[in-house]
Design a protein around this motif. Structure first.
Motif, short mmCIF file in Angstrom:
data_model
loop_
_atom_site.label_atom_id
_atom_site.label_comp_id
_atom_site.label_asym_id
_atom_site.label_seq_id
_atom_site.Cartn_x
_atom_site.Cartn_y
_atom_site.Cartn_z
N ASP A 153 3.42 -2.08 -6.58
CA ASP A 153 2.53 -2.84 -5.51
C ASP A 153 0.97 -2.54 -6.00
O ASP A 153 0.68 -1.20 -6.23
N THR A 154 0.40 -3.52 -6.30
CA THR A 154 -1.14 -3.03 -7.01
C THR A 154 -2.31 -3.61 -5.89
O THR A 154 -3.32 -3.55 -6.16
N PHE A 155 -1.83 -4.38 -4.87
CA PHE A 155 -2.87 -4.71 -3.99
C PHE A 155 -2.82 -4.21 -2.42
O PHE A 155 -1.64 -4.35 -1.90
N SER A 156 -3.79 -3.49 -2.02
CA SER A 156 -3.94 -2.84 -0.92
C SER A 156 -4.07 -4.07 0.47
O SER A 156 -5.17 -4.36 0.82
N ASP A 157 -3.08 -4.57 0.75
CA ASP A 157 -3.21 -5.60 1.89
C ASP A 157 -1.92 -5.32 3.08
O ASP A 157 -1.71 -6.19 3.98
N GLY A 158 -1.09 -4.42 2.77
CA GLY A 158 -0.06 -4.06 3.95
C GLY A 158 1.25 -4.83 3.48
O GLY A 158 2.22 -4.89 4.34
N ILE A 159 1.13 -5.66 2.71
CA ILE A 159 2.12 -6.51 2.09
C ILE A 159 2.99 -5.69 0.79
O ILE A 159 2.20 -5.53 -0.23
N GLY A 160 4.03 -5.74 0.76
CA GLY A 160 5.02 -4.90 -0.33
C GLY A 160 5.24 -5.64 -1.49
O GLY A 160 5.19 -7.17 -1.25
N VAL A 161 5.93 -5.16 -2.39
CA VAL A 161 6.39 -5.98 -3.59
C VAL A 161 7.81 -5.34 -3.88
O VAL A 161 8.03 -4.12 -3.70
N ARG A 162 8.71 -6.13 -4.06
CA ARG A 162 10.01 -5.87 -4.57
C ARG A 162 10.48 -6.46 -5.80
O ARG A 162 10.19 -7.50 -6.07
N TYR A 201 18.01 -4.55 -5.50
CA TYR A 201 16.62 -4.40 -5.58
C TYR A 201 16.20 -2.98 -5.24
O TYR A 201 16.66 -1.90 -4.99
N VAL A 202 14.64 -3.01 -5.75
CA VAL A 202 13.92 -1.69 -5.42
C VAL A 202 12.50 -2.11 -4.97
O VAL A 202 11.90 -3.04 -5.39
N ASP A 203 12.16 -1.65 -3.94
CA ASP A 203 10.78 -1.91 -3.33
C ASP A 203 9.88 -0.52 -3.88
O ASP A 203 10.47 0.50 -4.02
N ASP A 204 8.49 -0.86 -3.74
CA ASP A 204 7.59 0.20 -4.29
C ASP A 204 7.42 0.91 -2.87
O ASP A 204 6.84 0.29 -2.04
N ALA A 205 7.83 1.98 -2.79
CA ALA A 205 8.26 2.86 -1.83
C ALA A 205 6.92 3.53 -1.04
O ALA A 205 6.71 3.47 0.07
N ASN A 206 5.80 3.46 -1.90
CA ASN A 206 4.47 3.98 -1.59
C ASN A 206 3.13 2.91 -1.34
O ASN A 206 2.12 3.29 -1.23
N GLY A 207 3.81 1.57 -0.98
CA GLY A 207 2.77 0.79 -1.36
C GLY A 207 1.97 0.57 -2.08
O GLY A 207 2.30 0.61 -3.66
N SER A 208 0.49 0.31 -1.88
CA SER A 208 -0.38 0.14 -3.35
C SER A 208 -0.98 1.43 -3.66
O SER A 208 -1.61 1.56 -4.60
N ALA A 209 -0.53 2.49 -3.12
CA ALA A 209 -0.66 3.87 -3.82
C ALA A 209 -0.34 4.22 -5.36
O ALA A 209 0.47 3.40 -5.48
N SER A 210 -0.95 4.98 -5.94
CA SER A 210 -0.72 5.10 -7.32
C SER A 210 0.71 5.57 -7.54
O SER A 210 1.21 6.16 -6.66
#
Length: 122
Positions: free
Chosen positions: A58-67, A79-88
């Motif tokens: 996830d590369t965009f800080s908007d509170g919406i995740g990426v899977r 599936y795999v979700d980015d567990a830490n949101g848009s953090a590095s």
């Protein structure tokens, strides 16, 4: 028809010649549907390590995740979700094996109305 196929094969050979052997099977997809008029990259995901590893970023800080969703040769999926949101940092798992590799994947923006890119070969 033969000329086109030959030209395509030659071009593919040229592309692979400049690519390190370890990344020959690595592939990724961006999901573009964030920011002003949905023109910014939300994140990306892909398949690496000889079709055994799948990751999501996830590369965009908007509170919406990426899977990143995947399909295995034997018909399994996950599936795999980015567990830490848009953090590095990204999230990854190793669901594939040499005898049961990841065959296809897609990347999705996880919102009220999900948006996914089309399935792509791994």
């Amino acid at each position: 028809m033969i000329r086109v196929a030959g030209a395509g094969a030659a071009a593919a050979g040229l592309l692979l010649a400049g690519t390190p052997v370890a990344s020959a099977h690595d592939t990724s997809i961006d999901v573009i549907r964030c920011g002003y008029q949905w023109q910014a990259r939300c994140g990306y995901g892909g398949v690496t390590d000889n079709h055994t590893r799948v990751y999501s970023c996830d590369t965009f800080s908007d509170g919406i995740g990426v899977r990143t969703e995947y399909l295995l040769r034997n018909g399994g999926s996950g599936y795999v979700d980015d567990a830490n949101g848009s953090a590095s940092g990204c999230s990854a798992i190793f669901p594939g094996t040499s005898s049961n590799p990841i065959t296809d994947f897609r990347v999705c923006q996880k919102s009220n109305v999900w948006y996914c890119v089309g399935w792509r070969p791994a």
